[in-house]
Design a protein around this motif. Sequence first.
Motif, PDB file in Angstrom:
ATOM      1  N   ARG A 114      12.539 -40.015 -91.540  1.00  0.00           N
ATOM      2  CA  ARG A 114      11.927 -39.164 -92.556  1.00  0.00           C
ATOM      3  C   ARG A 114      12.847 -38.970 -93.767  1.00  0.00           C
ATOM      4  NH1 ARG A 114      11.751 -36.408 -88.164  1.00  0.00           N
ATOM      5  NH2 ARG A 114      12.784 -34.591 -89.084  1.00  0.00           N
ATOM      6  N   ALA A 115      13.426 -40.078 -94.254  1.00  0.00           N
ATOM      7  CA  ALA A 115      14.258 -40.030 -95.456  1.00  0.00           C
ATOM      8  C   ALA A 115      13.397 -39.964 -96.716  1.00  0.00           C
ATOM      9  CB  ALA A 115      15.171 -41.253 -95.509  1.00  0.00           C
ATOM     10  N   ILE A 116      12.175 -40.486 -96.633  1.00  0.00           N
ATOM     11  CA  ILE A 116      11.241 -40.533 -97.761  1.00  0.00           C
ATOM     12  C   ILE A 116       9.887 -40.077 -97.254  1.00  0.00           C
ATOM     13  CG2 ILE A 116      10.152 -42.039 -99.494  1.00  0.00           C
ATOM     14  CD1 ILE A 116      12.470 -43.990 -99.086  1.00  0.00           C
ATOM     15  N   CYS A 117       9.117 -39.429 -98.123  1.00  0.00           N
ATOM     16  CA  CYS A 117       7.724 -39.169 -97.762  1.00  0.00           C
ATOM     17  C   CYS A 117       6.817 -39.582 -98.915  1.00  0.00           C
ATOM     18  CB  CYS A 117       7.494 -37.713 -97.374  1.00  0.00           C
ATOM     19  SG  CYS A 117       7.660 -36.517 -98.709  1.00  0.00           S
ATOM     20  N   LEU A 118       5.612 -39.970 -98.563  1.00  0.00           N
ATOM     21  CA  LEU A 118       4.605 -40.419 -99.520  1.00  0.00           C
ATOM     22  C   LEU A 118       3.319 -39.664 -99.232  1.00  0.00           C
ATOM     23  CD1 LEU A 118       3.893 -42.617-101.734  1.00  0.00           C
ATOM     24  CD2 LEU A 118       3.022 -43.986 -99.832  1.00  0.00           C
ATOM     25  N   PHE A 119       2.732 -39.079-100.275  1.00  0.00           N
ATOM     26  CA  PHE A 119       1.505 -38.320-100.049  1.00  0.00           C
ATOM     27  C   PHE A 119       0.709 -38.228-101.340  1.00  0.00           C
ATOM     28  CE2 PHE A 119       4.984 -35.454-101.052  1.00  0.00           C
ATOM     29  CZ  PHE A 119       4.475 -34.616-102.031  1.00  0.00           C
ATOM     30  N   GLU A 120      -0.598 -37.980-101.172  1.00  0.00           N
ATOM     31  CA  GLU A 120      -1.455 -37.708-102.315  1.00  0.00           C
ATOM     32  C   GLU A 120      -1.615 -36.209-102.426  1.00  0.00           C
ATOM     33  OE1 GLU A 120      -5.669 -39.143-104.382  1.00  0.00           O
ATOM     34  OE2 GLU A 120      -5.271 -39.595-102.265  1.00  0.00           O
ATOM     35  N   LEU A 121      -1.536 -35.709-103.656  1.00  0.00           N
ATOM     36  CA  LEU A 121      -1.534 -34.269-103.877  1.00  0.00           C
ATOM     37  C   LEU A 121      -2.558 -33.893-104.930  1.00  0.00           C
ATOM     38  CD1 LEU A 121      -0.043 -31.527-103.343  1.00  0.00           C
ATOM     39  CD2 LEU A 121       1.371 -32.076-105.329  1.00  0.00           C
ATOM     40  N   THR A 177       6.921 -34.618 -82.593  1.00  0.00           N
ATOM     41  CA  THR A 177       7.838 -35.752 -82.754  1.00  0.00           C
ATOM     42  C   THR A 177       9.167 -35.302 -83.343  1.00  0.00           C
ATOM     43  OG1 THR A 177       6.869 -36.225 -84.925  1.00  0.00           O
ATOM     44  CG2 THR A 177       5.957 -37.398 -83.031  1.00  0.00           C
ATOM     45  N   VAL A 178       9.133 -34.250 -84.152  1.00  0.00           N
ATOM     46  CA  VAL A 178      10.373 -33.722 -84.710  1.00  0.00           C
ATOM     47  C   VAL A 178      11.196 -33.058 -83.620  1.00  0.00           C
ATOM     48  CG1 VAL A 178      11.344 -32.089 -86.354  1.00  0.00           C
ATOM     49  CG2 VAL A 178       9.329 -33.432 -86.978  1.00  0.00           C
ATOM     50  N   VAL A 179      10.542 -32.237 -82.804  1.00  0.00           N
ATOM     51  CA  VAL A 179      11.242 -31.524 -81.740  1.00  0.00           C
ATOM     52  C   VAL A 179      11.777 -32.495 -80.694  1.00  0.00           C
ATOM     53  CG1 VAL A 179      10.989 -29.814 -79.898  1.00  0.00           C
ATOM     54  CG2 VAL A 179       9.908 -29.436 -82.122  1.00  0.00           C
ATOM     55  N   ASP A 180      11.017 -33.577 -80.446  1.00  0.00           N
ATOM     56  CA  ASP A 180      11.459 -34.563 -79.455  1.00  0.00           C
ATOM     57  C   ASP A 180      12.746 -35.258 -79.867  1.00  0.00           C
ATOM     58  OD1 ASP A 180       9.352 -33.942 -77.850  1.00  0.00           O
ATOM     59  OD2 ASP A 180       8.128 -35.687 -78.396  1.00  0.00           O
ATOM     60  N   ASN A 181      13.003 -35.320 -81.170  1.00  0.00           N
ATOM     61  CA  ASN A 181      14.256 -35.916 -81.655  1.00  0.00           C
ATOM     62  C   ASN A 181      14.952 -34.911 -82.567  1.00  0.00           C
ATOM     63  OD1 ASN A 181      16.350 -37.538 -82.420  1.00  0.00           O
ATOM     64  ND2 ASN A 181      15.134 -38.896 -83.704  1.00  0.00           N
ATOM     65  N   PRO A 182      15.572 -33.883 -81.994  1.00  0.00           N
ATOM     66  CA  PRO A 182      16.134 -32.803 -82.824  1.00  0.00           C
ATOM     67  C   PRO A 182      17.223 -33.276 -83.777  1.00  0.00           C
ATOM     68  CG  PRO A 182      16.895 -32.646 -80.546  1.00  0.00           C
ATOM     69  CD  PRO A 182      15.812 -33.669 -80.563  1.00  0.00           C
ATOM     70  N   ASP A 183      17.923 -34.364 -83.435  1.00  0.00           N
ATOM     71  CA  ASP A 183      19.002 -34.829 -84.311  1.00  0.00           C
ATOM     72  C   ASP A 183      18.482 -35.315 -85.656  1.00  0.00           C
ATOM     73  OD1 ASP A 183      21.968 -35.375 -84.350  1.00  0.00           O
ATOM     74  OD2 ASP A 183      21.217 -37.360 -84.902  1.00  0.00           O
ATOM     75  N   SER A 184      17.186 -35.588 -85.734  1.00  0.00           N
ATOM     76  CA  SER A 184      16.615 -36.003 -87.012  1.00  0.00           C
ATOM     77  C   SER A 184      16.435 -34.821 -87.957  1.00  0.00           C
ATOM     78  CB  SER A 184      15.258 -36.701 -86.788  1.00  0.00           C
ATOM     79  OG  SER A 184      14.271 -35.771 -86.376  1.00  0.00           O
ATOM     80  N   VAL A 185      16.599 -33.591 -87.434  1.00  0.00           N
ATOM     81  CA  VAL A 185      16.475 -32.393 -88.260  1.00  0.00           C
ATOM     82  C   VAL A 185      17.832 -31.724 -88.442  1.00  0.00           C
ATOM     83  CG1 VAL A 185      15.345 -30.152 -88.500  1.00  0.00           C
ATOM     84  CG2 VAL A 185      14.136 -32.051 -87.430  1.00  0.00           C
ATOM     85  N   LEU A 186      18.467 -31.386 -87.324  1.00  0.00           N
ATOM     86  CA  LEU A 186      19.778 -30.753 -87.335  1.00  0.00           C
ATOM     87  C   LEU A 186      20.703 -31.549 -86.437  1.00  0.00           C
ATOM     88  CD1 LEU A 186      18.646 -27.027 -86.926  1.00  0.00           C
ATOM     89  CD2 LEU A 186      19.232 -28.200 -89.050  1.00  0.00           C
ATOM     90  N   GLU A 187      21.965 -31.657 -86.840  1.00  0.00           N
ATOM     91  CA  GLU A 187      22.901 -32.501 -86.105  1.00  0.00           C
ATOM     92  C   GLU A 187      23.060 -32.024 -84.673  1.00  0.00           C
ATOM     93  OE1 GLU A 187      26.899 -34.267 -87.632  1.00  0.00           O
ATOM     94  OE2 GLU A 187      27.340 -32.337 -86.712  1.00  0.00           O
TER      95      GLU A 187
END
Length: 734
Positions: A388-395, A716-726
Motif C-alpha cells: 500500500r505504497a500508492i493508492c488509486l481511486f476515483e473521487l 488484510t491490514v490486521v493480518d499483516n500488522p507490519d505493513s502499518v506499524l513496525e
Amino acid sequence: MDLSEPNDPGIFNDLTSSELRSIRQYLQSAKDLNLASAEQSTINKSFIYTADLFLPSKSNMLLHLDMDIEKPAREARVIIFRGDLKPAIVQEYIVGPLRKPEYHYMLKSNSRKNPIPDAFKPLSMSELDAVMDKFLNDINWQLSRILQESYDAVFLECDSKCLKLIPVPLSPELSMAPARKLLFQAFYDVKYYSLFPLDLMFLFHLNGTDKSSFYLDQIVYADQIFNSVKELQYRYIEGAIHKTAIPFPVPDSRSFTDLEGEGADWHNSKRKPRLVEPDGHRYSIHHQHISYMNWNFHYRLSTLTGPALYDVNFGKERIAFEISLQEIAAHYSSSSTGAQAANFVHGSFLLGTQAKSLIPGTDCPETATFISSSFMAEKSSEPYTTERAICLFELNSGTPLRRHLAYTAKDDGFYDGMADSSLVLRTVFAISNHDYIIDYIFHQNGVLETQVTPAGHLRGMFHSGHQERYGYQLTDHLAGVIQQQLFHFKVDLDVFGTSNRYQTLKVQSKRIANGGRPFSQLMYKYDLKQTEMEAAFSNDRNIPTYHLFYNNRKKTEHHVLRAIRVDLGGSPVQLSQETPLSWSNYQIAVTKYKPDERSSSSPYAAYDSTDPVVNFTKYIEDNDNLIDKDLVLWITMCIYNIPHSEELPLISSVNKHRSFYLIPFNYFPSDPSRSSKDSVRAVHNDTSRLDEGIRFLVDDSQSYQRCIMNELNLTTVVDNPDSVLETEHTRTIL
C-alpha cells in the motif's frame, strides 16, 4: 486489473523484485567493486546504498512509443559507498541489461559529479550505527546525573522514562566549516516525540570512514554551548551555568498524547459518509499503465525521488512526457540553534522508500486500489516490499465541474451540469514527524492537477523565551516555530510534439479614453520567451499569471494557438534566501531539454551545498535558445506555517494544500467533458407548453436505485500488522 510484477517490464516500470535480486547478485560477483554483503556492511567497507531505474534517452523512448521500434534495454542506476578506498568515495554505476546484467560502468554526465566525495554522501544506517556505537553509551553514563536532574530521564536502561536522539544532517553552509557534521537533538521518547523537545543537542564531526576519528564537536545545553562533556560536567557541578529542570511528561486522558482522544464526546450513532462505485472501477491498470476516461499514462515510484508520471495522454494526444517530484525540503526559523540547523532535504532519505502504510477509509477511500512497491534496502540482501505504497481511486469532489441553470422560458429554460469526478493517484511520505501527501489528479475536462499537502505533527523547539518573533508558546516547554516547506517538480511538456515555445500573458490595467472620460480596462501583454534566462522567474520577480506552451504550427481554424496553460495555483514565493538549494530560488524556470539534465536535486543535497553534485543554476546559466525546442518546466511550490495550538497533536490538512495545473488553452474546440456520460441536462418536454413539465437527459445506464455498499474491511491490514506499524524491526534511517 493486473498489479503483478511483469516478466517483461515496460520502459517505465519500476525495478521488479527479481531485477533487484539480479542486480545485487551480479554486483556482488564483480571483483573491482569489492562489495560486502548488505548484512555485513559498515562505513569502512564497500556496499550498495540503493538502486533505481535508469531511463533510456528520451529520443529512444519516443521511437519505441511512437514508431514501435524495439524497446531499449532496461538499466539500473546503483549507488555504492566505497568506504574500502583511500580516500573513501561514492560511485554511481549503470548496470544492465535487466534482468540478466552483463555490464556495469560509471555513470557519465555533464550535469553531475561522479564519483562523489565521501563527505557528501547521505546519512546511512551504517554511519548512524557507528555514531551510536561510539558515543551513546559514554554520553548516557557521563551525563547521567545531568540528564536525570534536568529531564527526569536518560537514553539507555531507562525503563519507561527514556530520551531519544534524532539526527539532523548539518549543511556546511550552516556549520560554516567544510566538514561532515551531524547534529542530534534530544526529545522525550513518547508518542508525538517532536512535541516534547529538549534544550539538549550534540554536534558530531564525522569526516572519514574510521569511526575512531569521529569526535564530539559541541554540546548545547539550556541555550549554552560547551566544547566537551567534561566542560559541561564541570560547569554544571560548579553551578556556573543556567540549569534546566523539568519533569518527564505523563500522558493522561486530557493530554494530546492520548490516542483515545479527549474533551467532549463527538461520537454519535451515525456513520461518516463513504464513497461508492456502484458499477465497480471506471479505470484499469495493467502493470504500471493506467487508463481512465480519455486519460492514459504510466506511473512509477522512484526510490530516489518518489512518484512520477510518464507518457501522459488525453485522447490521442500526448500532453506531457514526464511529470515527476524532484525534491522536498523543510526549513525552520528560530533563535534556537536546533531550529536554525533543522533544514531538512528529504531527498537525502530516499523519498520513494518513505511511502508506506496507506490506510483504507482514511488515507484513501475504501474503494481505492492499493499498489505495492519494492526497493533495494541497505541492510538486507532481499528486496524490501512496501504494501500500500500508492493508492488509486476515483473521487467525486462534491463540486460541479461545470453547470448552468437558465431558469426562465425566455432563456430557453435548461440546466446543464456535471459532477467533478476525477481520478487520483496518491502517495504519502512519512519522514520523521513530517507527512506529505502527493496527488496527481486527472479531471475529465483535460486538466491535470498536481497537489501537495503537508501533514504530520509539529517539530517543536524547547521554549526559551527568545522566540516571540518566530512562533508561539504552545505548552509549558514547547514553542511552535515558523516553518517553510518547499516542493520541486519537473514537467516535460510535449504539446503536439517536441517543438514548443513558451509565452506569457501578463494581465495589466490600462486607462483608456471613451468619449473624453478615461477609465481603466484590463488587457494582456504577450511575451515570447527567447532564452532560458528570460524564462527563469526568481522569487523577487513579478511573475505573470498565464504561462502558455504551444507548437507554433498547431492553430485553431481561427488561427489561435492551441496551447497548454500552466497555472501555478497562487503558491507563495520562498522568502528565505539562505537555502543552499539553488532550484528553490525560482518559482518557475523553463529550460531546453538535455539528456543529462535528468533531475534538479540529488540524494547528496543535505551535505553538498558548497559544491553541489547537481547545480540547478547551471541549467539556466548556459542560456540556451527556447524557440521551437523540447521544453522542460521546473516548478517550486512553497507552503508557510506558523503553528498554533489547534495543530496539537497533528497538523490539519485544511488550507495547507498547494497545486499547479496543466490546463488546455484553446487546445480543444470545446469542453472535452461534454461527451462524458456523467453529464446531466434538464429541458422542457415542450417549450411551447411549459405545463407539460421537464425531462432529464442522462446516460440511460445510470441507475438511481438503492445500492448496497461493501463493508469497510481492514482484515488484510490486521493480518499483516507490519505493513502499518513496525512489528518485524525493519530498520530504516528514520
